[in-house]
Design a protein around this motif. Sequence first.
Motif, PDB file in Angstrom:
ATOM      1  N   ALA A 150       0.833  -1.197   0.000  1.00 53.81           N
ATOM      2  CA  ALA A 150       0.000   0.000   0.000  1.00 53.81           C
ATOM      3  C   ALA A 150       0.871   1.252   0.000  1.00 53.81           C
ATOM      4  N   ALA A 151       1.989   1.218   0.734  1.00 51.49           N
ATOM      5  CA  ALA A 151       2.894   2.367   0.762  1.00 51.49           C
ATOM      6  C   ALA A 151       3.620   2.542  -0.564  1.00 51.49           C
ATOM      7  N   TYR A 152       3.800   1.446  -1.287  1.00 54.38           N
ATOM      8  CA  TYR A 152       4.471   1.507  -2.591  1.00 54.38           C
ATOM      9  C   TYR A 152       3.588   2.155  -3.653  1.00 54.38           C
ATOM     10  N   GLU A 153       2.283   2.001  -3.553  1.00 50.18           N
ATOM     11  CA  GLU A 153       1.379   2.468  -4.620  1.00 50.18           C
ATOM     12  C   GLU A 153       1.534   3.949  -4.957  1.00 50.18           C
ATOM     13  N   PRO A 154       1.543   4.872  -3.998  1.00 48.43           N
ATOM     14  CA  PRO A 154       1.716   6.285  -4.372  1.00 48.43           C
ATOM     15  C   PRO A 154       3.066   6.581  -5.008  1.00 48.43           C
ATOM     16  N   VAL A 155       4.091   5.805  -4.670  1.00 48.74           N
ATOM     17  CA  VAL A 155       5.397   5.968  -5.308  1.00 48.74           C
ATOM     18  C   VAL A 155       5.308   5.584  -6.779  1.00 48.74           C
ATOM     19  N   LEU A 156       4.654   4.474  -7.058  1.00 48.30           N
ATOM     20  CA  LEU A 156       4.480   4.054  -8.452  1.00 48.30           C
ATOM     21  C   LEU A 156       3.624   5.051  -9.220  1.00 48.30           C
ATOM     22  N   ALA A 157       2.535   5.506  -8.613  1.00 43.55           N
ATOM     23  CA  ALA A 157       1.641   6.449  -9.300  1.00 43.55           C
ATOM     24  C   ALA A 157       2.363   7.753  -9.630  1.00 43.55           C
ATOM     25  N   LEU A 173       6.770   0.111 -16.053  1.00 45.08           N
ATOM     26  CA  LEU A 173       6.516  -1.222 -15.520  1.00 45.08           C
ATOM     27  C   LEU A 173       6.410  -1.128 -14.000  1.00 45.08           C
ATOM     28  N   GLY A 174       5.386  -1.757 -13.460  1.00 42.63           N
ATOM     29  CA  GLY A 174       5.159  -1.669 -12.037  1.00 42.63           C
ATOM     30  C   GLY A 174       5.622  -2.870 -11.253  1.00 42.63           C
ATOM     31  N   VAL A 175       6.021  -2.614 -10.045  1.00 42.35           N
ATOM     32  CA  VAL A 175       6.180  -3.529  -8.925  1.00 42.35           C
ATOM     33  C   VAL A 175       7.482  -4.341  -8.947  1.00 42.35           C
ATOM     34  N   GLY A 176       7.780  -5.115 -10.028  1.00 37.61           N
ATOM     35  CA  GLY A 176       8.890  -6.062  -9.946  1.00 37.61           C
ATOM     36  C   GLY A 176       8.595  -7.057  -8.834  1.00 37.61           C
ATOM     37  N   LEU A 177       7.425  -7.671  -8.894  1.00 34.46           N
ATOM     38  CA  LEU A 177       6.836  -8.409  -7.791  1.00 34.46           C
ATOM     39  C   LEU A 177       7.498  -9.761  -7.560  1.00 34.46           C
ATOM     40  N   GLY A 178       7.832 -10.044  -6.304  1.00 39.47           N
ATOM     41  CA  GLY A 178       8.377 -11.347  -5.936  1.00 39.47           C
ATOM     42  C   GLY A 178       7.283 -12.396  -5.897  1.00 39.47           C
ATOM     43  N   PRO A 179       7.613 -13.695  -6.120  1.00 42.81           N
ATOM     44  CA  PRO A 179       6.592 -14.722  -6.289  1.00 42.81           C
ATOM     45  C   PRO A 179       6.048 -15.322  -5.005  1.00 42.81           C
ATOM     46  N   ARG A 180       6.633 -14.974  -3.861  1.00 39.49           N
ATOM     47  CA  ARG A 180       6.193 -15.619  -2.627  1.00 39.49           C
ATOM     48  C   ARG A 180       6.317 -14.660  -1.446  1.00 39.49           C
ATOM     49  N   GLY A 181       5.539 -14.956  -0.427  1.00 34.29           N
ATOM     50  CA  GLY A 181       5.583 -14.186   0.809  1.00 34.29           C
ATOM     51  C   GLY A 181       4.934 -14.977   1.922  1.00 34.29           C
ATOM     52  N   THR A 182       5.325 -14.709   3.136  1.00 32.01           N
ATOM     53  CA  THR A 182       4.799 -15.459   4.279  1.00 32.01           C
ATOM     54  C   THR A 182       3.497 -14.879   4.828  1.00 32.01           C
ATOM     55  N   ASP A 183       3.261 -13.582   4.613  1.00 39.38           N
ATOM     56  CA  ASP A 183       2.101 -12.880   5.187  1.00 39.38           C
ATOM     57  C   ASP A 183       2.084 -13.004   6.704  1.00 39.38           C
TER      58      ASP A 183
END
Length: 519
Positions: A150-157, A173-183
């Motif tokens: 959520a904190a990343y979104e305004p940076v991308l926008a 291109l947005g995010v560079g998203l990693g494929p896994r997370g523990t949550d």
Amino acid sequence: MKRFTLACALGALVLAPAAGADIRVGVSDDHPKDAGVAARFYDTMKDVGMNENRITVLWDATRPTAIDERNGIAGAIDAATRDGVKVTLALYPGKAKSLADSSSKARFVAWTALVARAFPAVKDIIVGNEPNKSRFWQPQFVRGKGAACAAYEPVLAASYDALKAVNRSITVLGVGLGPRGTDNPRAPGNLSISPVRCIRDIGRAYRKSRRTKPIMDALSYHPYPNASTDKLETGYSWPNAGIPNLDRVKQAVWDAFHGTGQPTFPEAGTASGPARTLKLRMNEVGWQVAIPSALRSFYFGKESVVTTDEGTQAAVYGNMIPMLACDPAVESVLFFNLVDEANLDRWQSGLLRADWSKRPSYSIVKGAIQARLTHCNGPRVQWRHAVKPVGVHLGFLGGTRRRSEQNKYWSFVAGTDEGSLYTAGLFRVTRPGRVAPTLRAKISRSLRTGRVRGAALKTSGKLVGGWDKVISFRTRRLRPGFYVYGAQITAEMNLARKATYVGLPFAVGTPTVSRRSGS
């Protein structure tokens, strides 16, 4: 080492013409920043047939207007341009805590525009790198809840607007998203957010901002395997996602952004749909391999993960290309790296070893490109967004019932392919056989309210995606009669995706059959 030939990878494919553009195949590798190896590097890429390289540009918050390694990056871009190789730049902070406040975020956004002006030949720019991992963004959690995405979104926008102000033709291109997370905010040493939930959080922040413009033209994704010993088709359990699970990523984007100014991924059978669609870039992927003992002197340090063998890596890479070529959303796949990093604690997944000798994957990837397996030569991926929870299965849909050995619970087995919420009830009906439509509708309405009025028994809870659960009703003794199970299943990622299900009547005790109709 496993024996593997190009024929093994390509033999089962039918080389027939099909619609759609070729995907780009390339690498993510910073080696060309070194002027002494840039020419050799791109000559090697040309020999393989690769046509894209992603290069990192790191932001130093202590020198917010500086572009580190500027001369090396400029030289790498010039060399790539001469050899016809497309360059994509990945811009992100060198330290995970660099964007902790609004002023630092503003300085980073201004810096992205400086980079775009400094390298005008580059028209593809990634903003951020795996913000769903604590290695690249901190804090991941605030008061026990995921906060990084959520904190990343305004940076991308804001970066989107800044880059488009420099040149409208820049692809952001947005995010560079990693494929896994523990949550898991209490995870020991691996604070991270799963990709599906990260996309959800970005979407929530976007909607809350009331923005009407896009924040990205393509989604950058890093579909690494969970372990390098995994097969290509292994993938992940929900809510993580690898190459076999890209439908989860597409659905997450649709759930997060449908009906907004941010385009979502192309769908099958929607030719009359939105003119603009989101594209998917696989900007990092790699299977790490063991180093032959004869070449150990070219490396240092200690390996930190379990690796696969070079033959298996070649098989994975060779089969990955035609698989992704048949997905209309995918524009490119970039292997990380072309040449191994010498530090064994880092990445050894290249087509070349640290001494620049060729692995079997070199010839396999080269052969796949030469055979034009970058073009879809078979059935194309037919993806459409789901409007109900995905993969629902309920034990009572066959008219079955279950009673525990202790005779204290009525229960049934339930499962979904994604995280879901359930509300369930056991409803009394007056007769066996098919449940009348009016009564079925009444039960469905009762479940949708969440109060489950009229139920003899009721319960609620959560289902973990990909895992079955016994849903039990702690109960008093039921009086004789006919009953049906009913359940409402709601997708965790999108509460508007819900569906109700009603089973077949079954008898409890020795019921009396009512002569009334409509039940």
